[in-house]
Design an enzyme around this catalytic site. Structure first.
Site, mmCIF file in Angstrom:
data_model
loop_
_atom_site.group_PDB
_atom_site.id
_atom_site.type_symbol
_atom_site.label_atom_id
_atom_site.label_comp_id
_atom_site.label_asym_id
_atom_site.label_seq_id
_atom_site.Cartn_x
_atom_site.Cartn_y
_atom_site.Cartn_z
ATOM 1 N N TYR A 33 -19.119 -1.247 89.229
ATOM 2 C CA TYR A 33 -20.298 -1.810 89.893
ATOM 3 C C TYR A 33 -20.014 -1.910 91.381
ATOM 4 O O TYR A 33 -18.960 -2.402 91.799
ATOM 5 C CB TYR A 33 -20.676 -3.196 89.349
ATOM 6 C CG TYR A 33 -21.863 -3.772 90.106
ATOM 7 C CD1 TYR A 33 -23.153 -3.301 89.846
ATOM 8 C CD2 TYR A 33 -21.689 -4.724 91.108
ATOM 9 C CE1 TYR A 33 -24.247 -3.783 90.567
ATOM 10 C CE2 TYR A 33 -22.784 -5.210 91.835
ATOM 11 C CZ TYR A 33 -24.055 -4.724 91.559
ATOM 12 O OH TYR A 33 -25.130 -5.192 92.279
ATOM 13 N N TYR A 88 -24.815 -3.004 85.014
ATOM 14 C CA TYR A 88 -24.413 -4.320 85.574
ATOM 15 C C TYR A 88 -23.384 -4.999 84.664
ATOM 16 O O TYR A 88 -23.737 -5.933 83.915
ATOM 17 C CB TYR A 88 -25.626 -5.239 85.702
ATOM 18 C CG TYR A 88 -26.839 -4.627 86.373
ATOM 19 C CD1 TYR A 88 -26.854 -4.365 87.741
ATOM 20 C CD2 TYR A 88 -27.988 -4.343 85.634
ATOM 21 C CE1 TYR A 88 -27.980 -3.830 88.348
ATOM 22 C CE2 TYR A 88 -29.118 -3.801 86.242
ATOM 23 C CZ TYR A 88 -29.100 -3.546 87.594
ATOM 24 O OH TYR A 88 -30.221 -3.022 88.185
ATOM 25 N N ASP A 132 -35.112 -6.931 94.486
ATOM 26 C CA ASP A 132 -34.376 -6.277 95.571
ATOM 27 C C ASP A 132 -35.182 -5.433 96.553
ATOM 28 O O ASP A 132 -35.113 -5.636 97.748
ATOM 29 C CB ASP A 132 -33.275 -5.393 94.968
ATOM 30 C CG ASP A 132 -32.446 -6.127 93.936
ATOM 31 O OD1 ASP A 132 -32.776 -7.278 93.615
ATOM 32 O OD2 ASP A 132 -31.475 -5.546 93.451
ATOM 33 N N GLU A 180 -34.899 -1.979 81.642
ATOM 34 C CA GLU A 180 -34.955 -2.933 82.753
ATOM 35 C C GLU A 180 -36.406 -3.142 83.221
ATOM 36 O O GLU A 180 -36.856 -4.248 83.450
ATOM 37 C CB GLU A 180 -34.099 -2.390 83.907
ATOM 38 C CG GLU A 180 -33.874 -3.361 85.024
ATOM 39 C CD GLU A 180 -32.930 -2.786 86.084
ATOM 40 O OE1 GLU A 180 -32.805 -1.540 86.163
ATOM 41 O OE2 GLU A 180 -32.329 -3.572 86.829
HETATM 42 C C1 9WN Z 1 -28.319 -6.855 92.629
HETATM 43 C C2 9WN Z 1 -29.044 -7.757 87.159
HETATM 44 C C3 9WN Z 1 -29.774 -7.729 88.487
HETATM 45 C C4 9WN Z 1 -31.053 -8.587 88.474
HETATM 46 C C5 9WN Z 1 -31.904 -8.374 89.708
HETATM 47 C C6 9WN Z 1 -32.169 -6.882 89.856
HETATM 48 C C7 9WN Z 1 -30.849 -6.112 89.947
HETATM 49 C C8 9WN Z 1 -28.804 -6.080 91.398
HETATM 50 C C9 9WN Z 1 -28.629 -4.605 91.635
HETATM 51 O O1 9WN Z 1 -30.076 -6.361 88.782
HETATM 52 O O2 9WN Z 1 -30.160 -6.494 91.132
HETATM 53 O O3 9WN Z 1 -28.267 -8.228 92.332
HETATM 54 O O4 9WN Z 1 -27.475 -4.176 91.763
HETATM 55 O O5 9WN Z 1 -29.626 -3.869 91.691
HETATM 56 O O6 9WN Z 1 -32.978 -6.622 90.946
HETATM 57 O O7 9WN Z 1 -33.112 -9.094 89.589
HETATM 58 O O8 9WN Z 1 -30.700 -9.939 88.388
HETATM 59 O O9 9WN Z 1 -29.928 -7.416 86.125
#
Ligand code: 9WN
Length: 441
Positions: free
Chosen positions: A87, A35, A175, A408
């Site tokens: 991403y 992320y 999610d 995570e």
């Molecule tokens: C979509 C960043 C985020 C968290 C969420 C988690 C995951 C994203 C993804 O990652 O979501 O927003 O792409 O899977 O579920 O809680 O904020 O860590």
């Protein structure tokens, strides 16, 4: 220093170092690989942790996030970093760039995440070493946070209920929780976004992530909302997914209370926020309590039905000050169903009860131990006079992190780290817990 103390200090130093490594000069990436942008509720967690000793950076974190706020008060769930980043879905899929409500820069997504920002700001006010500076910062940010809460209370509710609703599972922050399974069945797969490439599967194991079936629905919902320019009234009418979520509403009620406290400190009128908080708490207790389950349940707005699925999120009203005493007892009993002992001796909470039909120990929000949920429940337990249990859960999570790193999420039976590695909010939550009080190593 005792051996325990030394090991806690070493863990804290590693967490602080990771937060530095994930800092991009202006804000903290949720992670460098999975992320690489700024996520809304991750970032609020990071700001909270930074307020313990790195006040200026904590301010920078929130300032950067709120730079992505829309003119209607909406605080997007992602503030995109400039340049191409690995991403998916990136800014081109969200298509927010030319919308009148969205800022010209930075680029953002068009949906929200749980509103824990006022809580982070209150934390900064309480923990910031330079109090004068903290007050001045809170006074500057207050109007933006107030607009964010106004957006949620006014644009995310419908006549007949003070509860706010989400229009995408990503908005819950959880999610692929089984909470959304039935509602997603009614969402057709994506049409326009065909043949996409999931970058998440290049970084994390496919078995630890949502399925392709779910991604097809996630993108389909983005298409629906993008089609109406994310405009609230049109989104409300168009969305095939609208859910009143327990965790989201509980965290908003809590953040409303924090915003009232901030208003008092910065000399703002707290009355509108007080009214939101009172109405919301009352609605949570009246519309979400499920006596037979001993838990709170989501409401599917489009069917009018309760979502009768057990997840840890259903116990988070433990956090609410006005929780009736007998319900606190029921929730504490329900919490027992989620207690696990990863690796044998540590105590932790699974996100879905082991043995229940949707439980999956590796797949993301369908069973693993999540730091964020542990943080919320530990706070809730303290408010119910269960400080010892809260400490054991914190020690359990810290033990998992100490063993395998800032993952995570964690396997509820083996304790193995899963999903993304070197996650900022896992490090932030570790700092928070380590600073809270003496946590046993
Ligand atoms: C979509 C960043 C985020 C968290 C969420 C988690 C995951 C994203 C993804 O990652 O979501 O927003 O792409 O899977 O579920 O809680 O904020 O860590």
């Amino acid at each position: 220093m005792t051996a325990e103390g030394a090991s806690n200090a070493a863990l804290r130093a590693r967490a602080v170092e990771l937060l530095r490594a994930n800092w991009n000069g202006r804000s903290t990436r949720a992670s460098r690989t999975l992320y690489p942008h700024q996520w809304s509720w991750d970032s609020a967690c990071v700001a909270r942790a930074l307020s313990h000793g790195e006040q200026e950076r904590a301010e920078g974190e929130l300032t950067s996030l709120f730079a992505g706020q829309w003119a209607n008060g909406m605080l997007p769930h992602i503030r995109f970093a400039p340049g191409p980043m690995p991403y998916f879905p990136g800014p081109e899929i969200w298509g927010t760039a030319s919308l009148p409500e969205a800022p010209i820069t930075p680029l953002t997504s068009g949906i929200v995440q749980p509103p824990i920002h006022a809580s982070a700001l209150r934390h900064l006010l309480e923990r910031g070493e330079d109090q004068e500076r903290a007050c001045a910062f809170a006074a500057r940010l207050y109007p933006a946070v107030l607009a964010w809460h106004r957006y949620l209370h006014e644009e995310r509710s419908r006549p007949g209920s003070e509860l706010v609703e989400i229009w995408h599972p990503w908005e819950s922050g959880m999610d692929n929780s089984p909470l959304w399974d039935a509602a997603l069945e009614r969402v057709p797969p994506a049409r326009a976004t065909a043949g996409y490439r999931r970058t998440d599967l290049e970084v994390a194991g496919a078995e630890e992530r949502p399925t392709d079936w779910q991604y097809d629905r996630y993108l389909s919902l983005v298409e629906v909302l993008r089609e109406v320019g994310y405009e609230p009234a049109r989104s409300r009418a168009a969305t095939p997914f609208a859910v009143r979520d327990v965790l989201f509403n509980v965290l908003l009620a809590e953040a409303d209370r924090d915003l009232v406290a901030i208003a008092a400190l910065v000399g703002a009128d707290p009355r509108p926020v007080l009214a939101w908080a009172a109405g919301l708490e009352e609605a949570i207790h009246a519309e979400m309590w499920a006596p037979a389950a001993g838990s709170y349940e989501n409401v599917d707005v489009l069917t009018g039905e309760r979502v009768e699925v057990a997840t840890l999120a259903g116990t988070t009203p433990l956090l609410l000050a006005g929780l009736p005493g007998d319900r606190a007892e029921r929730l504490l009993a329900t919490l027992g169903r989620f207690q696990v002992r990863p690796g044998g001796e540590l105590l932790a909470l699974a996100s879905v009860p082991p043995g229940s039909p949707s439980f999956d120990p590796v797949r993301y929000w369908r069973g693993p131990v999540w730091p964020m949920l542990t943080l919320v429940l530990a706070e809730g337990l303290r408010r119910r006079g269960q400080g010892e249990l809260a400490l054991r859960l914190e020690a359990g999570l810290l033990g998992l992190i100490r063993r395998s790193g800032f993952w995570e999420h964690f396997h509820p039976e083996t304790g193995q780290g899963q999903g993304g590695a070197d996650m900022s909010w896992t490090a932030a939550i570790a700092v928070e817990m380590l600073d809270h009080e003496a946590v046993p190593a």
